[in-house]
Design an enzyme around this catalytic site. Structure first.
Site, PDB file in Angstrom:
ATOM      1  N   ASP A 111       0.858  -1.195   0.000  1.00  0.00           N
ATOM      2  CA  ASP A 111       0.000   0.000   0.000  1.00  0.00           C
ATOM      3  C   ASP A 111       0.891   1.241   0.000  1.00  0.00           C
ATOM      4  O   ASP A 111       1.754   1.379   0.872  1.00  0.00           O
ATOM      5  CB  ASP A 111      -0.910  -0.008   1.239  1.00  0.00           C
ATOM      6  CG  ASP A 111      -1.911  -1.159   1.182  1.00  0.00           C
ATOM      7  OD1 ASP A 111      -2.194  -1.633   0.067  1.00  0.00           O
ATOM      8  OD2 ASP A 111      -2.394  -1.578   2.246  1.00  0.00           O
ATOM      9  N   LYS A 115      -0.852   9.971   0.404  1.00  0.00           N
ATOM     10  CA  LYS A 115      -0.952  11.304   1.015  1.00  0.00           C
ATOM     11  C   LYS A 115       0.234  11.531   1.942  1.00  0.00           C
ATOM     12  O   LYS A 115       0.609  10.631   2.705  1.00  0.00           O
ATOM     13  CB  LYS A 115      -2.256  11.423   1.806  1.00  0.00           C
ATOM     14  CG  LYS A 115      -3.479  11.461   0.914  1.00  0.00           C
ATOM     15  CD  LYS A 115      -4.707  11.895   1.681  1.00  0.00           C
ATOM     16  CE  LYS A 115      -5.879  11.911   0.724  1.00  0.00           C
ATOM     17  NZ  LYS A 115      -7.104  11.394   1.323  1.00  0.00           N
TER      18      LYS A 115
HETATM   19  C1  LIG Z   1      -1.692  -3.105  -2.883  1.00  0.00           C
HETATM   20  S1  LIG Z   1      -1.991  -4.742  -2.371  1.00  0.00           S
HETATM   21  C2  LIG Z   1      -0.760  -5.685  -3.260  1.00  0.00           C
HETATM   22  C3  LIG Z   1      -1.038  -7.148  -3.230  1.00  0.00           C
HETATM   23  C4  LIG Z   1      -0.018  -8.023  -3.985  1.00  0.00           C
HETATM   24  N1  LIG Z   1       1.296  -7.974  -3.380  1.00  0.00           N
HETATM   25  C5  LIG Z   1       0.042  -7.653  -5.431  1.00  0.00           C
HETATM   26  O1  LIG Z   1       1.053  -7.064  -5.851  1.00  0.00           O
HETATM   27  O2  LIG Z   1      -0.908  -7.947  -6.157  1.00  0.00           O
HETATM   28  C6  LIG Z   1      -1.340  -4.735  -0.726  1.00  0.00           C
HETATM   29  C7  LIG Z   1      -1.764  -5.944   0.091  1.00  0.00           C
HETATM   30  O3  LIG Z   1      -1.074  -5.918   1.332  1.00  0.00           O
HETATM   31  C8  LIG Z   1      -1.991  -6.211   2.375  1.00  0.00           C
HETATM   32  N2  LIG Z   1      -1.490  -5.530   3.572  1.00  0.00           N
HETATM   33  C9  LIG Z   1      -1.358  -4.204   3.753  1.00  0.00           C
HETATM   34  N3  LIG Z   1      -0.810  -3.944   4.946  1.00  0.00           N
HETATM   35  C10 LIG Z   1      -0.591  -5.151   5.527  1.00  0.00           C
HETATM   36  C11 LIG Z   1      -0.057  -5.541   6.774  1.00  0.00           C
HETATM   37  N4  LIG Z   1       0.372  -4.642   7.638  1.00  0.00           N
HETATM   38  N5  LIG Z   1       0.028  -6.855   7.053  1.00  0.00           N
HETATM   39  C12 LIG Z   1      -0.405  -7.792   6.162  1.00  0.00           C
HETATM   40  N6  LIG Z   1      -0.922  -7.468   4.968  1.00  0.00           N
HETATM   41  C13 LIG Z   1      -1.012  -6.170   4.641  1.00  0.00           C
HETATM   42  C14 LIG Z   1      -3.315  -5.639   1.887  1.00  0.00           C
HETATM   43  O4  LIG Z   1      -4.418  -6.228   2.540  1.00  0.00           O
HETATM   44  C15 LIG Z   1      -3.258  -5.974   0.406  1.00  0.00           C
HETATM   45  O5  LIG Z   1      -3.774  -7.250   0.127  1.00  0.00           O
END
Ligand SMILES: C[S@@+](CC[C@H](N)C(=O)[O-])C[C@H]1O[C@@H](n2cnc3c(N)ncnc32)[C@H](O)[C@@H]1O
Length: 206
Positions: A111, A115
């Site tokens: 993520d 911002k």
């Molecule tokens: C933008 S998506 C990218 C998913 C994958 N890596 C891709 O490239 O298709 C980010 C993923 O990280 C997970 N995520 C975000 N913060 C996290 C955290 N602190 N612990 C575990 N998962 C997390 C979100 O739920 C989401 O599924």
């Protein structure tokens, strides 16, 4: 080898308050273990597991719906070398997983928190570098990809300056590296994707 089921693909620790033993993650724990942190829908995890049956892959994902979907799909595909842990990644990497367990850690399209006031939530920063260092084996590698230019610059500056890691070139073009679900979407939108790779330096993070 017994065929995986959704229940055996999902890694549910018996005790969340002690470090897992390697054999609790995969019984054939002498193999290379690669972590896919924030594995999303598991596209990368499962493609890599299918392509490299001699390695083990553990996805970490905090959204329960995605974890259950991956568990069902990996079981349907018969992937005995893919598992998923439904947990917050900082806790998993910092406390739950055994020290030095991973030969590679993939952080792909995390993520971006675009911002300015949210940028402190980005995963790659000083404190988490010690966490990444902790979970990697000696000579373990950290691989990072993003479509977000500011995050790329900030993350590469932080890791490059850290005494815990040394930069490596990206993988040889001949080495298979699966495209993630988000990556495919960003490529279709014509976004620029950047990646960086580091190797763990010896020594303690503390
Ligand atoms: C933008 S998506 C990218 C998913 C994958 N890596 C891709 O490239 O298709 C980010 C993923 O990280 C997970 N995520 C975000 N913060 C996290 C955290 N602190 N612990 C575990 N998962 C997390 C979100 O739920 C989401 O599924």
């Amino acid at each position: 080898m017994t065929r995986p089921t959704p229940e055996t693909v999902e890694l549910v620790p018996a005790d969340y308050f002690r470090a897992l033993r390697r054999e609790e993650i995969f019984s054939n724990f002498e193999r290379r273990l690669e972590l896919d942190v924030g594995c999303g829908d598991g596209t990368f995890l499962m493609e890599m597991a299918a392509r490299f049956p001699e390695r083990n892959f553990l996805g970490i994902e905090r959204l329960g719906g995605r974890v259950r979907k991956i568990s069902r799909r990996a079981a349907r595909l018969g992937l005995a070398n893919a598992r998923v842990l439904g947990l917050e990644s900082s806790y998993a990497l910092g406390w739950l997983l055994p020290e030095g367990c991973a030969t590679r850690l993939h952080l792909l399209f995390p993520d971006p928190w675009p911002k300015k006031r949210h940028a402190r939530h980005r995963f790659v920063h000083g404190e988490n570098l010690a966490t990444l260092h902790r979970v990697l084996a000696s000579d373990g590698e950290f691989l990072f990809k993003t479509d977000h230019p500011d995050y790329f610059d900030e993350a590469t500056a932080a890791v490059d300056e850290s005494p815990l890691f040394s930069r490596l070139p990206w993988l040889d073009s001949g080495e298979f590296y699966a495209v993630t679900d988000f990556e495919r979407q960003w490529m279709e939108e014509g976004k620029r994707i950047q990646g960086a790779r580091w190797v763990k330096r010896p020594g303690s993070a503390t």
